[in-house]
Design a protein around this motif. Sequence first.
Motif, PDB file in Angstrom:
ATOM      1  N   VAL A 260       0.857  -1.184   0.000  1.00  0.00           N
ATOM      2  CA  VAL A 260       0.000   0.000   0.000  1.00  0.00           C
ATOM      3  C   VAL A 260       0.889   1.229   0.000  1.00  0.00           C
ATOM      4  N   GLU A 261       0.536   2.223  -0.807  1.00  0.00           N
ATOM      5  CA  GLU A 261       1.203   3.521  -0.763  1.00  0.00           C
ATOM      6  C   GLU A 261       0.221   4.528  -0.165  1.00  0.00           C
ATOM      7  N   LEU A 262       0.637   5.137   0.912  1.00  0.00           N
ATOM      8  CA  LEU A 262      -0.233   6.033   1.667  1.00  0.00           C
ATOM      9  C   LEU A 262       0.492   7.352   1.903  1.00  0.00           C
ATOM     10  N   THR A 263      -0.137   8.469   1.541  1.00  0.00           N
ATOM     11  CA  THR A 263       0.452   9.791   1.760  1.00  0.00           C
ATOM     12  C   THR A 263      -0.439  10.582   2.698  1.00  0.00           C
ATOM     13  N   VAL A 264       0.177  11.076   3.767  1.00  0.00           N
ATOM     14  CA  VAL A 264      -0.535  11.836   4.796  1.00  0.00           C
ATOM     15  C   VAL A 264       0.055  13.241   4.841  1.00  0.00           C
ATOM     16  N   PRO A 265      -0.775  14.284   4.815  1.00  0.00           N
ATOM     17  CA  PRO A 265      -0.259  15.656   4.849  1.00  0.00           C
ATOM     18  C   PRO A 265       0.207  16.066   6.239  1.00  0.00           C
ATOM     19  N   ALA A 266       1.202  15.356   6.754  1.00  0.00           N
ATOM     20  CA  ALA A 266       1.773  15.642   8.076  1.00  0.00           C
ATOM     21  C   ALA A 266       3.224  15.196   8.058  1.00  0.00           C
ATOM     22  N   LEU A 267       4.059  15.878   8.799  1.00  0.00           N
ATOM     23  CA  LEU A 267       5.478  15.541   8.849  1.00  0.00           C
ATOM     24  C   LEU A 267       5.731  14.416   9.849  1.00  0.00           C
ATOM     25  N   PHE A 268       6.572  13.456   9.441  1.00  0.00           N
ATOM     26  CA  PHE A 268       6.999  12.357  10.305  1.00  0.00           C
ATOM     27  C   PHE A 268       5.801  11.630  10.909  1.00  0.00           C
ATOM     28  N   PHE A 269       4.858  11.277  10.050  1.00  0.00           N
ATOM     29  CA  PHE A 269       3.661  10.581  10.513  1.00  0.00           C
ATOM     30  C   PHE A 269       3.995   9.188  11.032  1.00  0.00           C
ATOM     31  N   ALA A 270       4.958   8.503  10.401  1.00  0.00           N
ATOM     32  CA  ALA A 270       5.355   7.160  10.829  1.00  0.00           C
ATOM     33  C   ALA A 270       6.770   6.888  10.353  1.00  0.00           C
TER      34      ALA A 270
END
Length: 315
Positions: A260-270
């Motif tokens: 899965v490729e997942l992009t979250v608009p937050a820095l250092f999410f995981a």
Amino acid sequence: MIQGVVRGWDGTDRALPPCLSWRLAYGPGVPCDSFLLTCPWEPGGETFERGTEVVLTYQGAACFRGLVDEVEHRISERGGEMELAGRGMAARLLDNEALPAEYQVATTADILRDHVEPYGIQVAEAGDLPPVSGFSISSGESEWSALYQFARYYGGVSPRFDREGRLYLTPFPDREALVVDGTVAVARLCWRERRYGVLSQVLVRDRTTLAVEPVDNAPFQAQGGLRRQVLTMPGRSSYQAMRYSGTFQIDRSRAEQREVELTVPALFFAWPGDLVRLERPGWGCNGLWRVREAVVTAGDAGGETALVLADPDLI
């Protein structure tokens, strides 16, 4: 805001100016971690061409330590800019060739002493890897290859580095999973099933005795998969080494079967190794995953974390 200190070959430390944009990529080993920073630079001002190492922090916590591979100063209609690029501490081992060696019995202490410690790498956790009889290093292998073969082939653990550039010879810990549900903003989602390259069976063949040990990928065979590989091992290979090598080849081929490729608009999410549980109505990829790769970027348009998630048992 990200902050950085560059250490020069002359022993001096220089603070980086505030970055205009940056990209930090983290993975489980190879390809190793990397960074790319763009900073303002005043023509005729201080340069960073003597830089050899960089330490980056975010909100007071270390987020990257690595080697400076390239420094570029440029002048355009926008003024002066400086770009620094480099890799994580694994690069020290990838860049250096190991001396050929034959160990009667190789221990973790032997491998770290001969192939890791000479490069100034800090070992955070050495784990409990078993000693290996008859361990050998061939001509042309890198120091990383020597470490990887010892840890992965015989100990079942892939060497990895953390954000502070420290080496771990232990599995990723199974901490509480991050939950991505309807309350988490998601900029992009993609999942795929890849059958190409997945092995259904490995025949491990001993060169001297001609004994053949089959290792099957039963779940893939049940799905109609049919791709066999014949692996010829040195004559001194034991039954356990033969069977494990076959298992290793199958696991490596399965590592990218589902992702899965997942992009979250937050820095250092995981971070690599983190468990992520997807819980979103209508998604066809819900369930438990582990982060294999994480790329954190920031610039004029804001920041985001792009993750590649894979089967938790194969990372």
